[in-house]
Design a protein around this motif. Sequence first.
Motif, PDB file in Angstrom:
ATOM      1  N   ASP A 210      -3.228  -5.289  -1.985  1.00 28.44           N
ATOM      2  CA  ASP A 210      -3.333  -4.284  -0.951  1.00 28.44           C
ATOM      3  C   ASP A 210      -4.265  -4.377   0.118  1.00 28.44           C
ATOM      4  O   ASP A 210      -3.224  -5.063   1.631  1.00 28.44           O
ATOM      5  CB  ASP A 210      -3.959  -2.408  -0.944  1.00 28.44           C
ATOM      6  CG  ASP A 210      -5.511  -3.430  -1.336  1.00 28.44           C
ATOM      7  OD1 ASP A 210      -6.001  -3.503  -1.736  1.00 28.44           O
ATOM      8  OD2 ASP A 210      -6.298  -1.606  -1.947  1.00 28.44           O
ATOM      9  N   SER A 211      -5.408  -5.409   0.552  1.00 30.10           N
ATOM     10  CA  SER A 211      -5.986  -6.350   1.729  1.00 30.10           C
ATOM     11  C   SER A 211      -6.891  -7.600   0.360  1.00 30.10           C
ATOM     12  O   SER A 211      -7.495  -6.423  -0.256  1.00 30.10           O
ATOM     13  CB  SER A 211      -6.588  -5.066   2.178  1.00 30.10           C
ATOM     14  OG  SER A 211      -7.632  -4.447   1.907  1.00 30.10           O
ATOM     15  N   SER A 228      -8.252  -8.566   5.831  1.00 35.28           N
ATOM     16  CA  SER A 228      -6.447  -9.559   5.963  1.00 35.28           C
ATOM     17  C   SER A 228      -5.094  -8.692   4.725  1.00 35.28           C
ATOM     18  O   SER A 228      -5.471  -7.919   4.019  1.00 35.28           O
ATOM     19  CB  SER A 228      -6.044 -10.851   5.249  1.00 35.28           C
ATOM     20  OG  SER A 228      -4.531 -11.251   5.142  1.00 35.28           O
ATOM     21  N   SER A 229      -3.858  -7.870   5.636  1.00 36.32           N
ATOM     22  CA  SER A 229      -3.348  -7.512   4.898  1.00 36.32           C
ATOM     23  C   SER A 229      -1.396  -7.545   5.278  1.00 36.32           C
ATOM     24  O   SER A 229      -1.819  -8.194   6.482  1.00 36.32           O
ATOM     25  CB  SER A 229      -3.403  -6.498   4.894  1.00 36.32           C
ATOM     26  OG  SER A 229      -4.038  -5.552   5.730  1.00 36.32           O
ATOM     27  N   PHE A 230      -0.928  -7.132   4.602  1.00 37.65           N
ATOM     28  CA  PHE A 230      -0.154  -7.360   5.330  1.00 37.65           C
ATOM     29  C   PHE A 230       0.917  -6.107   6.585  1.00 37.65           C
ATOM     30  O   PHE A 230       1.370  -5.941   7.499  1.00 37.65           O
ATOM     31  CB  PHE A 230       1.327  -6.630   4.129  1.00 37.65           C
ATOM     32  CG  PHE A 230       1.851  -7.823   3.652  1.00 37.65           C
ATOM     33  CD1 PHE A 230       1.243  -8.877   3.515  1.00 37.65           C
ATOM     34  CD2 PHE A 230       2.882  -8.098   3.233  1.00 37.65           C
ATOM     35  CE1 PHE A 230       2.030 -10.046   2.856  1.00 37.65           C
ATOM     36  CE2 PHE A 230       3.993  -8.834   2.264  1.00 37.65           C
ATOM     37  CZ  PHE A 230       2.800 -10.390   2.349  1.00 37.65           C
ATOM     38  N   ASP A 231      -0.072  -5.199   6.539  1.00 37.00           N
ATOM     39  CA  ASP A 231       0.667  -4.108   7.448  1.00 37.00           C
ATOM     40  C   ASP A 231      -1.828  -4.104   8.337  1.00 37.00           C
ATOM     41  O   ASP A 231      -1.420  -3.763   9.673  1.00 37.00           O
ATOM     42  CB  ASP A 231      -1.149  -2.716   6.939  1.00 37.00           C
ATOM     43  CG  ASP A 231       0.531  -2.257   5.598  1.00 37.00           C
ATOM     44  OD1 ASP A 231       1.397  -2.510   6.239  1.00 37.00           O
ATOM     45  OD2 ASP A 231      -0.226  -1.194   5.021  1.00 37.00           O
ATOM     46  N   GLY A 232      -1.992  -5.275   8.320  1.00 34.14           N
ATOM     47  CA  GLY A 232      -2.830  -6.139   9.405  1.00 34.14           C
ATOM     48  C   GLY A 232      -2.734  -7.440   9.915  1.00 34.14           C
ATOM     49  O   GLY A 232      -1.887  -7.799   9.560  1.00 34.14           O
TER      50      GLY A 232
END
Length: 265
Positions: A210-211, A228-232
């Motif tokens: 998720d992050s 760090s994440s796919f949404d960020g």
Amino acid sequence: MGAGISTLFNARNAPSGDTDWDLSFLNPSTSTAPPVARGLIILNQPFSRSLLDILWKACSWHCCADGGANRLYDLLPDELRSSYAPDLIKGDLDSLRVDVREYYSSKGVSVVQDHDQNSTDLMKCVQSIQENEKLESREYEIVLLGELGGRLDQTIHTLSYVHKLRQVRKKVFVATDDNISWVLGEGQHRIRINHDILGPTCGLLPVGVDSTVLTTTGLRWNLTGTRSSFDGLVSTSNHLVPEEKYVTINTSKPIWWCVELSKRD
């Protein structure tokens, strides 16, 4: 599974608790036999002769996953083909051409058809490495050649499968002509950088989590306690620093690390 002989490269020189990574096996000038047990699995995607030469020499065991044997056969001229005979061709064999199968069978290569629909050709080849490990009481490093690219679903399978393999294997690398990548488990990692064969571009990819929280050194754009994440934020197109011999990465969850391979003649 037997204890790996290659858990840490140069571990005595690494800070306590670090996992050390050394990609010297990618150096084309290396002329000695591989110092560790390392297996090469060739998949059904394009790759260059120069990369094949490097990885073939770096590995002591060679396997083609189904149609990967077609790629190997077609890449090589007639006079050299027998020098690159794999130890095994394995898979459901729905992609293996008849002429390729006949050629390698005539050279004594074991060709194994496995109809298990719950495993991919890649998974079947990894199973064969595991069988070798039990017989030899040692763990292999694994290098996958030509597995990222082509169909998106197959690429996602590779990302997912290697992410899972980190739980039971120490070192699994995925190599293409553009880059080499692998999963860094949670914790502190130190990567030895040979700028003659690596870089400049690299990335830290939060795939499968998720992050994660990242702290790095040795990069042009370092991260310090950064989520760090796919949404960020995702650190893509980062760069190695020419004067730095190591990159260190601390990650709170497993991530994919990828680094560009320098262009070869």
